[in-house]
Design an enzyme around this catalytic site. Structure first.
Site, PDB file in Angstrom:
ATOM      1  N   HIS A 209      -5.715  -3.403   8.777  1.00 53.41           N
ATOM      2  CA  HIS A 209      -5.457  -2.791   7.065  1.00 53.41           C
ATOM      3  C   HIS A 209      -5.119  -1.541   7.126  1.00 53.41           C
ATOM      4  O   HIS A 209      -5.900  -0.820   6.561  1.00 53.41           O
ATOM      5  CB  HIS A 209      -6.962  -3.736   6.486  1.00 53.41           C
ATOM      6  CG  HIS A 209      -6.282  -3.635   4.678  1.00 53.41           C
ATOM      7  ND1 HIS A 209      -6.183  -5.334   4.123  1.00 53.41           N
ATOM      8  CD2 HIS A 209      -6.611  -2.525   3.761  1.00 53.41           C
ATOM      9  CE1 HIS A 209      -6.180  -4.685   2.970  1.00 53.41           C
ATOM     10  NE2 HIS A 209      -6.582  -3.308   2.928  1.00 53.41           N
TER      11      HIS A 209
ATOM     12  N   HIS B 242      -9.567   4.614   1.694  1.00 50.69           N
ATOM     13  CA  HIS B 242      -8.143   4.146   0.751  1.00 50.69           C
ATOM     14  C   HIS B 242      -7.563   5.852   1.428  1.00 50.69           C
ATOM     15  O   HIS B 242      -8.511   7.153   0.688  1.00 50.69           O
ATOM     16  CB  HIS B 242      -8.201   3.783  -0.087  1.00 50.69           C
ATOM     17  CG  HIS B 242      -7.671   2.540  -0.272  1.00 50.69           C
ATOM     18  ND1 HIS B 242      -9.243   1.595  -0.052  1.00 50.69           N
ATOM     19  CD2 HIS B 242      -6.886   1.849  -0.278  1.00 50.69           C
ATOM     20  CE1 HIS B 242      -9.067   0.408   0.468  1.00 50.69           C
ATOM     21  NE2 HIS B 242      -7.470   0.427  -0.230  1.00 50.69           N
TER      22      HIS B 242
ATOM     23  N   HIS C   6       0.624  -0.746  -0.158  1.00 51.74           N
ATOM     24  CA  HIS C   6       0.027   0.066  -0.179  1.00 51.74           C
ATOM     25  C   HIS C   6       1.069   1.593   0.178  1.00 51.74           C
ATOM     26  O   HIS C   6       0.303   1.929  -1.035  1.00 51.74           O
ATOM     27  CB  HIS C   6      -0.901   0.113   1.646  1.00 51.74           C
ATOM     28  CG  HIS C   6      -2.267  -0.926   0.942  1.00 51.74           C
ATOM     29  ND1 HIS C   6      -1.963  -2.002   1.902  1.00 51.74           N
ATOM     30  CD2 HIS C   6      -3.131  -1.045   0.691  1.00 51.74           C
ATOM     31  CE1 HIS C   6      -2.942  -2.724   1.509  1.00 51.74           C
ATOM     32  NE2 HIS C   6      -4.156  -1.621   0.289  1.00 51.74           N
TER      33      HIS C   6
END
Length: 619
Positions: free
Chosen positions: A386, A473, A276
């Site tokens: 996450h 995100h 990421h």
């Protein structure tokens, strides 16, 4: 004695000389001949100089010093011109003039101008044209039946305002597991980790006509037989020096757009599983989103953690600091974990689990059964956090992280103390409640939300109001508009588990691009811009995606990277490939100035404008 055709023999003063036949001495008496084709007044053309960027080349300097360099890639009919200057230092770095932006499978015309210097004499060369033939694009497909074999089958330019005609967009996608490659190893000493994300990925640059103008041959970078040199490429950023940084699997790297390696490093040994985010700090350091290679849990078990650690490394790869989020946040907060659609837990796409959620009983059994690894669950050793983005705030030496599985954006100081939490208030323990931001409207009035501040006016699909982000995100600080008190934040609100629940019908889901203004002194948050509600489910991206402010055009760039992904819940199968979409907005506008839609790909990840001028003018 009969002389052969190959040699002449001379005897002189007792010395025998064997002289090669001139026809065999290709380079003549002084050595090998330089017999490459030279089109202009300097050197030959060297295509793909570092074997990683097939649509680049170098016009070699021919022994001259070059300066005042200008390059123009002449476009196809009705195509986009790419033009840039090259610094003298960069010409020395590459041994000539770097050529970027060539069309694939094409006889390209490249116009260059330069001054060449030799023996203190200079000559100005204006508008020399070189012809460069390129190969086709060979981005490795996944091998899946749903993918076309190219990074995309079609690029549709829906809208392109003339202000953005010079844009180049770097796109990072993940087409899925290659048949027989990747995902062939399991972390088991200790248990857990996220090596399951050992899959194919690609990165390429398109122009505003939808043409590929660059791609990275990542298959040459990977070694599928070595778990320390493979994985999904993620976290691309263009640095201030124009080069690109990103990470994959157990590595983080820096290459320039020509394919030249600047560094390629294994993660420090205490950490594993990059994915990421790789953020470029203002001091030249890097923030990496990783996990811990070995954690001693309270129950005495040793596990690898999953996407819940941020480290800071310096220019030489030394660890400067780390943020172990399982010690800072609450890894047992299950409010969002239980509401997630298990069919799309980020890149772990499983149509058979579409619409399925987790229960308290199932979470409890994970401990009973010693289930650890890349599974949505609570507790260290599972995917409880996450974290999918990290950003540095230099105004107070802190980091901002986006935790998808907590639907929370959190600011944390160097002292590992929480500064604020932007997210639904539901489910946070007493020690965390003091950090939760209070929503306000444009007049500064308090917005009252229901169900422990998880359902605010605007939470349902309607215009106006306020909402938190859900499985979001890229929570990034807009540096040029922020200061020590007021922080502007850009976020992609994916929208799964909105309101901490699944809607009655999957078609009711939607995503948003959103900008918040946070008063860090008064602990309030105002939503000042959003886009996406009006697009409904067709623009819904259950996973991935990006929102980022662009200072050069005072714009907001959005990539809804899995828009259009849909499932047939009765059959447990995917019924539609995503149609990723790039949208770019003038600051404050609700109507995009740019709309580009892709089709034929599997999972889009992120995208960003690429600055070619920056790439070739490092000092």
């Amino acid at each position: 004695m009969k002389l052969s055709k190959s040699f002449c023999v001379m005897v002189l003063a007792g010395i025998t000389l064997i002289i090669p036949n001139i026809s065999l001495a290709m380079g003549g008496p002084s050595g090998a001949k330089m017999d490459w084709q030279i089109q202009g007044k300097i050197g030959a053309v060297k295509l793909n100089p570092y074997n990683l960027s097939p649509l680049t080349a170098v016009i070699m300097d021919g022994g001259y010093i070059l300066k005042d360099i200008k390059v123009t890639i002449l476009p196809k009919p009705n195509g986009q011109t790419i033009s840039y200057s090259v610094s003298e230092n960069m010409a020395k770095t590459y041994g000539g003039i770097p050529i970027f932006g060539l069309y694939p499978s094409y006889l390209n015309s490249v116009k260059v101008s330069y001054t060449k210097i030799s023996n203190n004499k200079s000559e100005k060369i204006i508008d020399e044209v070189y012809k460069i033939t390129t190969p086709g694009v060979s981005i490795m497909p996944s091998g899946n039946t749903s993918q076309t074999g190219s990074p995309f089958a079609n690029v549709k330019i829906i809208k392109m305002d003339k202000k953005f005609n010079d844009r180049l967009y770097l796109v990072n996608n993940a087409p899925g597991k290659q048949s027989g490659k990747g995902s062939q190893a399991v972390w088991n000493n200790p248990a857990g980790g996220a090596l399951e994300w050992d899959e194919n990925s690609n990165v390429f640059i398109i122009d505003t006509k939808g043409e590929i103008r660059w791609y990275f041959d990542n298959d040459k970078l990977m070694d599928w037989n070595n778990i320390y040199n493979r994985g999904i490429m993620m976290g691309f950023k263009q640095n201030n020096d124009g080069a690109l940084t990103w990470g994959f699997g157990q590595r983080y790297v820096k290459y320039d757009v020509m394919g030249r390696e600047i560094f390629n490093r294994t993660l420090p040994s205490s950490y594993i599983d990059f994915s990421h985010a790789m953020d470029n700090m203002q001091n030249g350091h890097y923030l990496l989103r990783v996990a811990s290679a070995n954690v001693k849990r309270a129950d005495g078990k040793n596990v690898r953690s999953v996407r819940d650690v941020v480290i800071e490394v310096d220019q030489n790869g030394n660890v400067v600091d780390d943020w172990r989020l399982y010690d800072i946040l609450d890894p047992y907060r299950s409010t969002i974990i239980k509401a997630l659609d298990q069919g799309a837990v980020c890149l772990n796409i499983d149509a058979n689990k579409a619409g399925v959620t987790l229960s308290d009983e199932e979470l409890a059994k994970m401990d009973e059964n010693n289930q650890f690894g890349d599974i949505a669950g609570t507790g260290v050793g599972r995917n409880w956090a996450h974290v999918n983005s990290v950003d540095y705030d230099p105004s107070d030496d802190s980091i901002i992280i986006s935790s998808r599985h907590q639907s929370a954006i959190v600011k944390i100081g160097r002292d590992k103390k929480i500064k604020w939490i932007l997210g639904a208030h539901k489910g946070w323990g007493k020690k965390f409640q003091q950090y939760l931001l209070q929503p306000i409207n444009s007049n500064g009035a308090k917005i009252v939300c229901e169900d422990e501040y998880s359902k605010c006016p605007g939470y349902e699909n309607e215009k106006g109001g306020f909402d938190f982000t859900w499985t979001q995100h890229t929570a990034w600080r807009i540096d040029s508009k922020s200061n020590k008190r007021y922080l502007y934040l850009s976020v992609f609100d994916n929208g799964d588990a909105r309101g901490a629940e699944q809607p009655p019908f999957a078609s009711q889901k939607y995503s948003r691009a959103v900008i918040y203004k946070i008063d860090q002194q008064n602990k309030t948050v105002e939503q000042i811009w959003e886009y996406g509600k009006e697009r409904g489910n067709e623009w819904f991206s259950p996973v991935t995606s990006l929102v980022e402010y662009q200072k050069d055009k005072n714009s907001i760039m959005v990539y809804s990277a899995t828009a259009g992904m849909a499932f047939d819940l009765s059959k447990g199968i995917s019924i539609g490939d995503p149609k990723p979409e790039i949208d770019e907005f003038i600051w404050g506008s609700k109507n995009p100035s740019v709309q580009i839609q892709f089709s034929g790909t599997n999972t889009g990840y992120q995208a960003m404008p690429f600055d070619v001028e920056k790439a070739f003018n490092a000092k």
